[in-house]
Design a protein around this motif. Structure first.
Motif, PDB file in Angstrom:
ATOM      1  N   VAL A   1     -17.818  33.932 -30.744  1.00 24.56           N
ATOM      2  CA  VAL A   1     -18.556  33.211 -31.781  1.00 24.56           C
ATOM      3  C   VAL A   1     -19.272  32.029 -31.155  1.00 24.56           C
ATOM      4  O   VAL A   1     -18.717  31.352 -30.282  1.00 24.56           O
ATOM      5  CB  VAL A   1     -17.563  32.719 -32.867  1.00 24.56           C
ATOM      6  N   LYS A   2     -20.499  31.792 -31.587  1.00 24.93           N
ATOM      7  CA  LYS A   2     -21.218  30.601 -31.145  1.00 24.93           C
ATOM      8  C   LYS A   2     -20.805  29.453 -32.066  1.00 24.93           C
ATOM      9  O   LYS A   2     -21.149  29.447 -33.245  1.00 24.93           O
ATOM     10  CB  LYS A   2     -22.723  30.860 -31.174  1.00 24.93           C
ATOM     11  N   SER A   3     -20.070  28.529 -31.516  1.00 31.20           N
ATOM     12  CA  SER A   3     -19.419  27.535 -32.370  1.00 31.20           C
ATOM     13  C   SER A   3     -20.376  26.473 -32.892  1.00 31.20           C
ATOM     14  O   SER A   3     -19.976  25.606 -33.664  1.00 31.20           O
ATOM     15  CB  SER A   3     -18.243  26.883 -31.641  1.00 31.20           C
ATOM     16  N   CYS A   4     -21.656  26.531 -32.489  1.00 33.53           N
ATOM     17  CA  CYS A   4     -22.652  25.640 -33.099  1.00 33.53           C
ATOM     18  C   CYS A   4     -23.208  26.261 -34.372  1.00 33.53           C
ATOM     19  O   CYS A   4     -24.018  25.641 -35.059  1.00 33.53           O
ATOM     20  CB  CYS A   4     -23.806  25.363 -32.135  1.00 33.53           C
ATOM     21  N   THR A   5     -22.755  27.455 -34.684  1.00 31.79           N
ATOM     22  CA  THR A   5     -23.357  28.220 -35.775  1.00 31.79           C
ATOM     23  C   THR A   5     -22.440  28.306 -36.982  1.00 31.79           C
ATOM     24  O   THR A   5     -22.762  28.957 -37.955  1.00 31.79           O
ATOM     25  CB  THR A   5     -23.701  29.636 -35.250  1.00 31.79           C
TER      26      THR A   5
ATOM     27  N   PRO B   1     -16.280  24.071 -24.058  1.00 29.63           N
ATOM     28  CA  PRO B   1     -17.450  24.656 -24.712  1.00 29.63           C
ATOM     29  C   PRO B   1     -18.588  23.627 -24.735  1.00 29.63           C
ATOM     30  O   PRO B   1     -18.381  22.487 -25.154  1.00 29.63           O
ATOM     31  CB  PRO B   1     -16.955  24.962 -26.139  1.00 29.63           C
ATOM     32  N   HIS B   2     -19.750  24.024 -24.266  1.00 29.02           N
ATOM     33  CA  HIS B   2     -20.871  23.081 -24.144  1.00 29.02           C
ATOM     34  C   HIS B   2     -21.866  23.227 -25.298  1.00 29.02           C
ATOM     35  O   HIS B   2     -21.878  24.235 -25.992  1.00 29.02           O
ATOM     36  CB  HIS B   2     -21.606  23.310 -22.820  1.00 29.02           C
ATOM     37  N   ILE B   3     -22.710  22.212 -25.425  1.00 31.68           N
ATOM     38  CA  ILE B   3     -23.803  22.265 -26.397  1.00 31.68           C
ATOM     39  C   ILE B   3     -25.104  22.391 -25.615  1.00 31.68           C
ATOM     40  O   ILE B   3     -25.483  21.470 -24.887  1.00 31.68           O
ATOM     41  CB  ILE B   3     -23.846  20.989 -27.264  1.00 31.68           C
ATOM     42  N   GLY B   4     -25.743  23.530 -25.744  1.00 35.48           N
ATOM     43  CA  GLY B   4     -27.006  23.723 -25.043  1.00 35.48           C
ATOM     44  C   GLY B   4     -28.191  23.619 -25.975  1.00 35.48           C
ATOM     45  O   GLY B   4     -29.180  22.964 -25.666  1.00 35.48           O
ATOM     46  N   CYS B   5     -28.102  24.266 -27.118  1.00 34.61           N
ATOM     47  CA  CYS B   5     -29.281  24.355 -27.988  1.00 34.61           C
ATOM     48  C   CYS B   5     -28.983  23.971 -29.443  1.00 34.61           C
ATOM     49  O   CYS B   5     -29.856  23.533 -30.149  1.00 34.61           O
ATOM     50  CB  CYS B   5     -29.838  25.774 -27.943  1.00 34.61           C
ATOM     51  N   GLU B   6     -27.768  24.191 -29.876  1.00 38.05           N
ATOM     52  CA  GLU B   6     -27.364  23.995 -31.278  1.00 38.05           C
ATOM     53  C   GLU B   6     -28.163  24.861 -32.242  1.00 38.05           C
ATOM     54  O   GLU B   6     -28.255  24.545 -33.423  1.00 38.05           O
ATOM     55  CB  GLU B   6     -27.463  22.517 -31.692  1.00 38.05           C
ATOM     56  N   THR B   7     -28.775  25.902 -31.745  1.00 41.32           N
ATOM     57  CA  THR B   7     -29.557  26.779 -32.626  1.00 41.32           C
ATOM     58  C   THR B   7     -29.212  28.251 -32.407  1.00 41.32           C
ATOM     59  O   THR B   7     -30.044  29.124 -32.648  1.00 41.32           O
ATOM     60  CB  THR B   7     -31.064  26.568 -32.407  1.00 41.32           C
ATOM     61  N   THR B   8     -28.022  28.526 -31.887  1.00 37.13           N
ATOM     62  CA  THR B   8     -27.527  29.906 -31.757  1.00 37.13           C
ATOM     63  C   THR B   8     -28.232  30.721 -30.685  1.00 37.13           C
ATOM     64  O   THR B   8     -28.118  31.941 -30.670  1.00 37.13           O
ATOM     65  CB  THR B   8     -27.631  30.657 -33.116  1.00 37.13           C
ATOM     66  N   HIS B   9     -28.943  30.054 -29.788  1.00 37.68           N
ATOM     67  CA  HIS B   9     -29.675  30.827 -28.784  1.00 37.68           C
ATOM     68  C   HIS B   9     -28.947  30.963 -27.449  1.00 37.68           C
ATOM     69  O   HIS B   9     -28.995  32.013 -26.817  1.00 37.68           O
ATOM     70  CB  HIS B   9     -31.048  30.181 -28.523  1.00 37.68           C
ATOM     71  N   CYS B  10     -28.300  29.901 -26.983  1.00 40.22           N
ATOM     72  CA  CYS B  10     -27.909  29.879 -25.566  1.00 40.22           C
ATOM     73  C   CYS B  10     -26.508  30.391 -25.260  1.00 40.22           C
ATOM     74  O   CYS B  10     -26.239  30.818 -24.149  1.00 40.22           O
ATOM     75  CB  CYS B  10     -28.071  28.461 -25.016  1.00 40.22           C
ATOM     76  N   GLY B  11     -25.598  30.297 -26.214  1.00 36.43           N
ATOM     77  CA  GLY B  11     -24.235  30.781 -25.967  1.00 36.43           C
ATOM     78  C   GLY B  11     -23.338  29.831 -25.199  1.00 36.43           C
ATOM     79  O   GLY B  11     -22.180  30.155 -24.924  1.00 36.43           O
ATOM     80  N   ALA B  12     -23.841  28.642 -24.854  1.00 40.60           N
ATOM     81  CA  ALA B  12     -23.005  27.691 -24.105  1.00 40.60           C
ATOM     82  C   ALA B  12     -21.767  27.271 -24.892  1.00 40.60           C
ATOM     83  O   ALA B  12     -20.758  26.872 -24.326  1.00 40.60           O
ATOM     84  CB  ALA B  12     -23.825  26.454 -23.731  1.00 40.60           C
ATOM     85  N   CYS B  13     -21.855  27.373 -26.207  1.00 43.25           N
ATOM     86  CA  CYS B  13     -20.772  26.916 -27.090  1.00 43.25           C
ATOM     87  C   CYS B  13     -19.808  28.036 -27.473  1.00 43.25           C
ATOM     88  O   CYS B  13     -18.970  27.847 -28.357  1.00 43.25           O
ATOM     89  CB  CYS B  13     -21.388  26.340 -28.359  1.00 43.25           C
ATOM     90  N   THR B  14     -19.912  29.186 -26.804  1.00 43.60           N
ATOM     91  CA  THR B  14     -19.123  30.361 -27.211  1.00 43.60           C
ATOM     92  C   THR B  14     -17.622  30.096 -27.145  1.00 43.60           C
ATOM     93  O   THR B  14     -17.107  29.588 -26.154  1.00 43.60           O
ATOM     94  CB  THR B  14     -19.455  31.569 -26.301  1.00 43.60           C
TER      95      THR B  14
HETATM   96 FE1  FES Z   1     -26.592  27.088 -27.837  1.00 44.47          FE
HETATM   97 FE2  FES Z   1     -24.535  27.101 -29.531  1.00 44.47          FE
HETATM   98  S1  FES Z   1     -25.222  25.462 -28.312  1.00 44.47           S
HETATM   99  S2  FES Z   1     -25.798  28.765 -28.980  1.00 44.47           S
END
Ligand code: FES
Ligand code: FES
Length: 166
Positions: free
Chosen positions: A59-63, A38-51
């Motif tokens: 679930v977006k795991s940065c959220t 699971p990657h970190i793209g935005c840390e603001t629930t926008h990109c879904g890289a952390c799904t």
């Molecule tokens: Fe982008 Fe979680 S890192 S939605």
């Protein structure tokens, strides 16, 4: 800061750990557990890289905080392959249909697609596009991602995949 005890089933294995209450689930997975799929793209629930998949939901795991996952059943891209180590049908389809370029979005995209195919086993193209709307890809233009998910759905439903004429 006092740490909290969490017990989470991750990719089929019970994991127990002490975690600071402020730790985000994505940081816990990547830095404490060593699951860097699971990657970190935005840390603001926008990109879904952390799904990730949590109790049957994408679930977006940065959220969320790691402590909120206490007692949960969690699956990451690392848990997606078949028991014999071969690639999951979605992973094969992404490879075969060029559903990735740089690959940054791919773990989140496949994890989301996996859940989507359980929510809607044989989705239409529109349902696929809505279904992955929370996952951004900056490379592919989505066409081959959609094609890969269609191909995987066809295979799982015992159909031959026919590409739509362009
Ligand atoms: Fe982008 Fe979680 S890192 S939605
Ligand atoms: Fe590069 Fe999707 S393949 S972000």
């Amino acid at each position: 800061m006092a740490k909290s005890h969490v017990k989470i089933k991750i990719n089929g294995k019970e994991v127990e750990a002490l975690v600071e209450p402020r730790t985000l689930l994505i940081h816990f997975l990547r830095e404490q557990i060593g699951l860097t799929g699971p990657h970190i793209g935005c840390e603001t629930t926008h990109c879904g890289a952390c799904t990730v998949d949590l109790d049957g939901k994408s679930v977006k795991s940065c959220t969320m905080f790691a402590v909120q996952a206490d007692g949960a059943d969690l699956v990451t891209i690392e848990g997606m392959a078949n028991a014999d180590g071969s690639l999951h049908v979605l992973q094969e389809a992404f490879r075969e249909h060029h559903g990735l370029q740089c690959g940054f979005c791919t773990p989140g995209m496949i994890t989301r697609a996996h859940r989507l195919l359980q929510e809607i086993p044989d989705p239409s193209e529109t349902e696929i596009r809505y279904g992955i709307a929370g996952n951004l890809c900056r490379c592919t233009g989505y066409q081959n991602i959609v094609k890969a998910i269609q191909a995987a759905a066809a295979k799982l439903n015992g159909r031959e995949f026919k590409e739509a004429a362009e």
